[in-house]
Design an enzyme around this catalytic site. Structure first.
Site, short mmCIF file in Angstrom:
data_model
loop_
_atom_site.label_atom_id
_atom_site.label_comp_id
_atom_site.label_asym_id
_atom_site.label_seq_id
_atom_site.Cartn_x
_atom_site.Cartn_y
_atom_site.Cartn_z
N GLU A 137 1.07 -1.20 -0.23
CA GLU A 137 0.00 0.08 -0.01
C GLU A 137 0.95 1.12 0.17
O GLU A 137 1.60 1.60 1.09
CB GLU A 137 -0.94 0.09 1.08
N LYS A 188 -8.31 -16.25 14.93
CA LYS A 188 -8.27 -16.07 13.76
C LYS A 188 -9.98 -15.71 13.41
O LYS A 188 -9.93 -15.88 12.28
CB LYS A 188 -7.61 -17.20 13.02
N ASP A 190 2.11 -14.74 12.40
CA ASP A 190 1.04 -15.49 11.60
C ASP A 190 -0.11 -14.54 11.23
O ASP A 190 -0.55 -13.92 11.72
CB ASP A 190 0.22 -16.46 12.53
N HIS A 233 -2.86 9.53 -1.21
CA HIS A 233 -3.00 8.43 -1.99
C HIS A 233 -3.03 8.74 -3.58
O HIS A 233 -2.58 7.91 -4.26
CB HIS A 233 -4.13 7.51 -1.51
C1 HMG Z 1 1.53 11.37 2.73
C2 HMG Z 1 1.84 12.43 3.96
C3 HMG Z 1 2.70 11.77 4.85
C4 HMG Z 1 2.33 13.49 3.32
O1 HMG Z 1 2.29 14.39 4.48
P1 HMG Z 1 2.77 15.90 4.46
O2 HMG Z 1 2.95 16.46 5.69
O3 HMG Z 1 2.25 16.56 3.50
O4 HMG Z 1 4.35 15.66 3.85
P2 HMG Z 1 5.65 16.05 4.12
O5 HMG Z 1 6.38 16.20 2.76
O6 HMG Z 1 5.61 17.40 4.53
O7 HMG Z 1 6.50 15.37 4.96
C5 HMG Z 1 6.17 15.09 6.22
C6 HMG Z 1 6.95 13.82 6.91
O8 HMG Z 1 6.07 12.69 6.55
C7 HMG Z 1 7.11 11.63 6.10
N1 HMG Z 1 7.03 11.32 4.60
C8 HMG Z 1 6.39 12.08 3.58
N2 HMG Z 1 6.72 11.48 2.45
C9 HMG Z 1 7.30 10.36 2.71
C10 HMG Z 1 7.85 9.42 1.56
N3 HMG Z 1 7.59 9.46 0.22
N4 HMG Z 1 8.58 8.41 2.25
C11 HMG Z 1 8.67 8.47 3.65
N5 HMG Z 1 8.41 9.31 4.47
C12 HMG Z 1 7.63 10.31 3.95
C13 HMG Z 1 8.46 12.18 6.47
O9 HMG Z 1 8.57 11.84 7.87
C14 HMG Z 1 8.17 13.45 6.39
O10 HMG Z 1 8.99 14.28 7.33
P3 HMG Z 1 10.66 14.63 6.74
O11 HMG Z 1 11.38 13.43 7.00
O12 HMG Z 1 10.60 14.99 5.38
O13 HMG Z 1 11.03 15.58 7.74
C15 HMG Z 1 0.30 12.55 4.67
O14 HMG Z 1 -0.44 13.17 3.54
C16 HMG Z 1 -0.54 11.18 5.00
O15 HMG Z 1 0.02 10.74 5.97
N6 HMG Z 1 -1.48 10.84 4.61
C17 HMG Z 1 -2.37 9.89 5.04
C18 HMG Z 1 -2.25 8.61 4.37
C19 HMG Z 1 -2.31 7.27 5.20
O16 HMG Z 1 -2.44 7.46 6.29
N7 HMG Z 1 -2.65 6.40 4.63
C20 HMG Z 1 -2.84 5.05 5.54
C21 HMG Z 1 -3.52 4.19 4.68
S1 HMG Z 1 -5.45 4.52 4.57
C22 HMG Z 1 -6.09 2.99 4.80
O17 HMG Z 1 -5.52 1.87 4.44
C23 HMG Z 1 -7.23 2.94 5.69
C24 HMG Z 1 -8.24 3.83 5.66
C25 HMG Z 1 -8.20 5.04 5.29
O18 HMG Z 1 -9.48 3.28 4.65
C26 HMG Z 1 -9.00 3.64 7.08
C27 HMG Z 1 -10.04 4.60 7.51
O19 HMG Z 1 -11.51 4.41 7.29
O20 HMG Z 1 -9.99 5.82 8.08
N1 NDP Z 2 -1.59 -25.59 16.41
C1 NDP Z 2 -2.35 -24.72 16.09
O1 NDP Z 2 -3.48 -24.71 16.37
C2 NDP Z 2 -2.02 -23.11 15.46
C3 NDP Z 2 -0.87 -22.95 14.95
N2 NDP Z 2 -0.53 -21.98 14.43
C4 NDP Z 2 1.14 -21.78 13.99
O2 NDP Z 2 1.83 -22.10 15.49
C5 NDP Z 2 2.97 -21.91 14.87
C6 NDP Z 2 3.56 -20.85 16.46
O3 NDP Z 2 3.31 -21.63 17.49
P1 NDP Z 2 4.46 -21.47 18.58
O4 NDP Z 2 3.92 -22.58 19.57
O5 NDP Z 2 4.69 -20.05 18.98
O6 NDP Z 2 5.88 -21.99 17.87
P2 NDP Z 2 6.60 -23.46 17.57
O7 NDP Z 2 5.60 -24.34 17.45
O8 NDP Z 2 7.61 -22.86 16.24
O9 NDP Z 2 7.24 -23.65 19.01
C7 NDP Z 2 8.01 -22.85 19.57
C8 NDP Z 2 8.77 -23.59 20.56
O10 NDP Z 2 10.01 -22.82 20.77
C9 NDP Z 2 10.73 -23.09 21.85
N3 NDP Z 2 11.31 -22.01 22.67
C10 NDP Z 2 12.72 -22.00 22.53
N4 NDP Z 2 12.97 -20.58 23.10
C11 NDP Z 2 11.67 -20.05 23.77
C12 NDP Z 2 11.54 -18.70 24.39
N5 NDP Z 2 12.55 -17.91 24.56
N6 NDP Z 2 10.09 -18.76 24.58
C13 NDP Z 2 9.08 -19.43 24.20
N7 NDP Z 2 9.42 -20.73 23.55
C14 NDP Z 2 10.80 -20.81 23.31
C15 NDP Z 2 9.56 -23.55 22.80
O11 NDP Z 2 9.69 -25.05 23.04
P3 NDP Z 2 9.44 -25.83 24.59
O12 NDP Z 2 7.70 -25.75 24.36
O13 NDP Z 2 9.72 -27.13 24.25
O14 NDP Z 2 9.88 -25.00 25.80
C16 NDP Z 2 8.39 -23.52 21.90
O15 NDP Z 2 7.55 -24.57 22.15
C17 NDP Z 2 3.18 -20.54 13.84
O16 NDP Z 2 3.64 -21.36 12.91
C18 NDP Z 2 1.55 -20.61 13.67
O17 NDP Z 2 1.10 -20.19 12.25
C19 NDP Z 2 -1.13 -20.90 14.42
C20 NDP Z 2 -2.49 -21.10 14.80
C21 NDP Z 2 -3.22 -22.19 15.33
#
Ligand code: HMG
Ligand code: NDP
Length: 406
Positions: free
Chosen positions: A101, A230, A305, A401
């Site tokens: 995005e 999930k 995940d 956007h």
């Molecule tokens: C686009 C901006 C940031 C411009 O914002 P601006 O203030 O006009 O831009 P600017 O040129 O003055 O830059 C300000 C700062 O933005 C950053 N920035 C600026 N441009 C860049 C770039 N190219 N790459 C990396 N960073 C960038 C950067 O930090 C920059 O500071 P600087 O470093 O220049 O001092 C602003 O208009 C904005 O944030 N718009 C909102 C966009 C957004 O949040 N989209 C999210 C996705 S929307 C969605 O998926 C969900 C939705 C919307 O449907 C959910 C809902 O229903 O609400």
């Molecule tokens: N089975 C299911 O129903 C589901 C599975 N998943 C999947 O499960 C996976 C994640 O499960 P998860 O159990 O996290 O991972 P893993 O099955 O990869 O097991 C992780 C293992 O790492 C060991 N371990 C080593 N160091 C650490 C530490 N510092 N802290 C915790 N554990 C450590 C533990 O072994 P030990 O236990 O021997 O101590 C632990 O069981 C993902 O791939 C996900 O997509 C997602 C949803 C449902």
């Protein structure tokens, strides 16, 4: 004997000599994937060559995927650095994000720079525990009550059974729910640095065996959907699942006006009318603008995940003006399921994402890296909320956007 090639393997599948999903038994994993690409391309007419360009050994992905063809590549960037004052993560960090995005990282980047200018975001994990809730069949409500009482009196037995399967997991509690002759037991575990679904599923299975041996209840399903994994569910929003994590920041009025082109009052009003009232009217569970964006992008970049973005986006954003006229903004993510070990975290590109944050692998103490990842994602979500709310206030959403997202 000659080495198998993708062509020779594909021919053997067509002849019925080798099964499509058993190719890895006849060749190395990369050759098996190449043979599958050839078969799928021939069947579908698709050009799948791009799927064959990937930067890891297919064998390394064996625990993560079946019927592997290759890899989908999602561009990865960073937002930040952002200053984080967390319980487990402190200092300035780049936040790794994978997305398609346009404008998303620019927006979060803007939020990060404003947060840092304001002295950084505070972040804390306030509750932790991964759940699995099996469903049992009992005869009637009297037997249901008997099972509930047995569970309350025998938590030590359940703990011993469950923890026999894991050296890291700890059973925290078991909460019963009764619906007629159905009993759901919501087991909650401290899974340390693992997201923990495999860990708690294996552990709970062992505890279920103990229940069936000692009571009249019959296990119907190891997951009875009160977990709830999930799927959108109020229980996760209220009780939490994985990590409940919150982040906040106070931004001086001058920074809001100069950097975000709007005012604290406008952001607070948009948050109320959009994120709170609008979400309530929509019957939503997420009272936020786009927390899912930061959660999904950081999940992909760090090997989480991706299906658990459903629960990860279960968040409430608040915004208000302070008595001094500045802006206070917070996000609270009720059920963020993350880990720095296990699952997809071992894959090289995802491990690199965790390394950018400095939290790859097990933490010291165990669980601290998982907490740190949760705090980093919460701060990314906070920065995203701030920037999008501001863009709505300055009426820049569509132009942003138009400029960056297409
Ligand atoms: C686009 C901006 C940031 C411009 O914002 P601006 O203030 O006009 O831009 P600017 O040129 O003055 O830059 C300000 C700062 O933005 C950053 N920035 C600026 N441009 C860049 C770039 N190219 N790459 C990396 N960073 C960038 C950067 O930090 C920059 O500071 P600087 O470093 O220049 O001092 C602003 O208009 C904005 O944030 N718009 C909102 C966009 C957004 O949040 N989209 C999210 C996705 S929307 C969605 O998926 C969900 C939705 C919307 O449907 C959910 C809902 O229903 O609400
Ligand atoms: N089975 C299911 O129903 C589901 C599975 N998943 C999947 O499960 C996976 C994640 O499960 P998860 O159990 O996290 O991972 P893993 O099955 O990869 O097991 C992780 C293992 O790492 C060991 N371990 C080593 N160091 C650490 C530490 N510092 N802290 C915790 N554990 C450590 C533990 O072994 P030990 O236990 O021997 O101590 C632990 O069981 C993902 O791939 C996900 O997509 C997602 C949803 C449902």
């Amino acid at each position: 004997m000659t080495e198998p090639t993708p062509a020779s393997l594909a021919a053997r599948v067509r002849d019925g000599d080798v099964r499509f999903h058993e190719l890895e038994e006849h060749a190395d994993a990369d050759t098996a994937a190449a043979a599958r690409r050839r078969l799928v391309a021939d069947e579908s007419g698709a050009d799948v060559d791009a799927l064959g360009t990937y930067g890891f050994d297919a064998a390394d992905a064996a625990p993560n995927i079946e019927n592997m063809l290759g890899a989908v590549q999602v561009p990865m960037g960073v937002a930040g650095p952002v200053a984080i004052n967390g319980g487990a993560l402190s200092g300035e960090r780049y936040l790794p994000m994978a997305t398609t995005e346009g404008a998303l990282i620019a927006s979060i980047n803007r939020g990060c720079s404003v947060v840092t200018d304001a002295g950084g975001a505070t972040a804390r994990v306030t509750k932790s525990g991964m759940t699995r809730a099996p469903v049992f069949r009992v005869r009637d409500v009297a037997e249901a009550e008997a099972l509930v009482s047995w569970v309350r009196d025998n938590e030590a037995t359940l703990r011993e059974a469950a923890e026999s399967t894991t050296s890291h997991g700890e059973l925290l509690d078991v909460t019963p729910y009764v619906v007629g002759n159905n009993v759901y037991l919501r087991f909650r575990y401290d899974t340390k640095d693992a997201m923990g679904m495999n860990m708690v599923t294996i552990a709970t299975r062992e505890a279920c065996d103990a229940i069936e041996a000692e009571t009249d209840a019959s296990l119907v399903a190891l997951s009875g959907n009160l977990c709830s994994d999930k799927k959108p569910a109020a229980i996760n929003a209220v009780e939490g699942r994985g990590r409940s994590v919150a982040a906040d920041v106070e931004i001086p009025r001058a920074v809001v006006e100069e950097r975000l082109h709007t005012t604290p009052e406008a952001i607070a009003e948009i948050n109320t009318r959009k994120n709170l009232v609008g979400s309530a009217k929509a019957g939503g569970l997420g009272f936020n603008a786009h927390v899912a964006n930061a959660v999904a992008a950081m999940f992909l970049a760090t090997g989480q995940d991706e299906a658990q973005v459903v629960e990860g986006a279960n968040a409430i954003t608040t915004a208000e003006t302070t008595p001094d006229g500045d802006l206070y903004v917070s996000v609270s993510l009720a059920s963020l399921e993350v880990g720095t070990v296990g699952g997809g975290t071992k894959l090289p590109t995802q491990a690199a994402g965790l390394e950018i944050l400095g939290i790859r692998g097990g933490g010291d103490p165990a669980g601290s890296n998982g907490d740190a990842l949760a705090e980093a994602i919460a701060v990314g979500a906070l920065a995203g909320e701030l920037s999008l709310l501001a863009a709505l206030g300055s009426r820049h959403l569509s132009s942003a956007h138009a400029d960056l997202g297409r």
